[in-house]
Design a protein around this motif. Structure first.
Motif, PDB file in Angstrom:
ATOM      1  N   VAL A   9       5.654   7.904  -4.163  1.00  0.00           N
ATOM      2  CA  VAL A   9       6.072   6.572  -4.608  1.00  0.00           C
ATOM      3  C   VAL A   9       5.517   6.199  -5.984  1.00  0.00           C
ATOM      4  O   VAL A   9       6.186   5.496  -6.746  1.00  0.00           O
ATOM      5  N   LEU A  34       4.577   0.940   4.180  1.00  0.00           N
ATOM      6  CA  LEU A  34       4.456   1.044   2.732  1.00  0.00           C
ATOM      7  C   LEU A  34       4.776  -0.309   2.119  1.00  0.00           C
ATOM      8  O   LEU A  34       5.851  -0.866   2.345  1.00  0.00           O
ATOM      9  N   ALA A  52      14.875   5.674  -0.361  1.00  0.00           N
ATOM     10  CA  ALA A  52      14.106   5.449   0.869  1.00  0.00           C
ATOM     11  C   ALA A  52      14.409   6.529   1.894  1.00  0.00           C
ATOM     12  O   ALA A  52      13.505   7.038   2.563  1.00  0.00           O
ATOM     13  N   ILE A  74       9.261   0.409   4.886  1.00  0.00           N
ATOM     14  CA  ILE A  74       9.076   0.025   3.493  1.00  0.00           C
ATOM     15  C   ILE A  74       9.234  -1.478   3.389  1.00  0.00           C
ATOM     16  O   ILE A  74      10.245  -2.031   3.798  1.00  0.00           O
TER      17      ILE A  74
END
Length: 75
Positions: A9, A34, A52, A74
């Motif tokens: 990321v 996350l 994603a 996420i």
């Protein structure tokens, strides 16, 4: 696994110092949450969720040898 998520990321976001990965373990699953800066959420998710999905694919493949199911949320 936490380091893997951060490594994937970090190059995608403008605020890498605000990347946070929290782990929640339950009986038969491990959930990684996350969290990124609010301006970076779109960059991590991507168009139609493609980025994603790619991140989840890598994380699931890396954890496939574990006895617990792995999930990535996420936020």
């Amino acid at each position: 696994m936490k380091a893997l998520i951060e490594t994937i990321v970090t190059p995608l976001v403008d605020h890498p110092e605000e990347i946070e990965v929290n782990v929640k373990e339950e009986n038969n699953k491990v959930v990684y949450h996350l969290t990124v800066h609010k301006e970076d959420v779109g960059k991590v998710i991507g168009k139609n969720g493609r980025i994603a999905k790619a991140i989840r694919t890598v994380v699931y493949a890396a954890g496939s040898d574990a006895s617990k199911r792995i999930y990535l949320d996420i936020m």
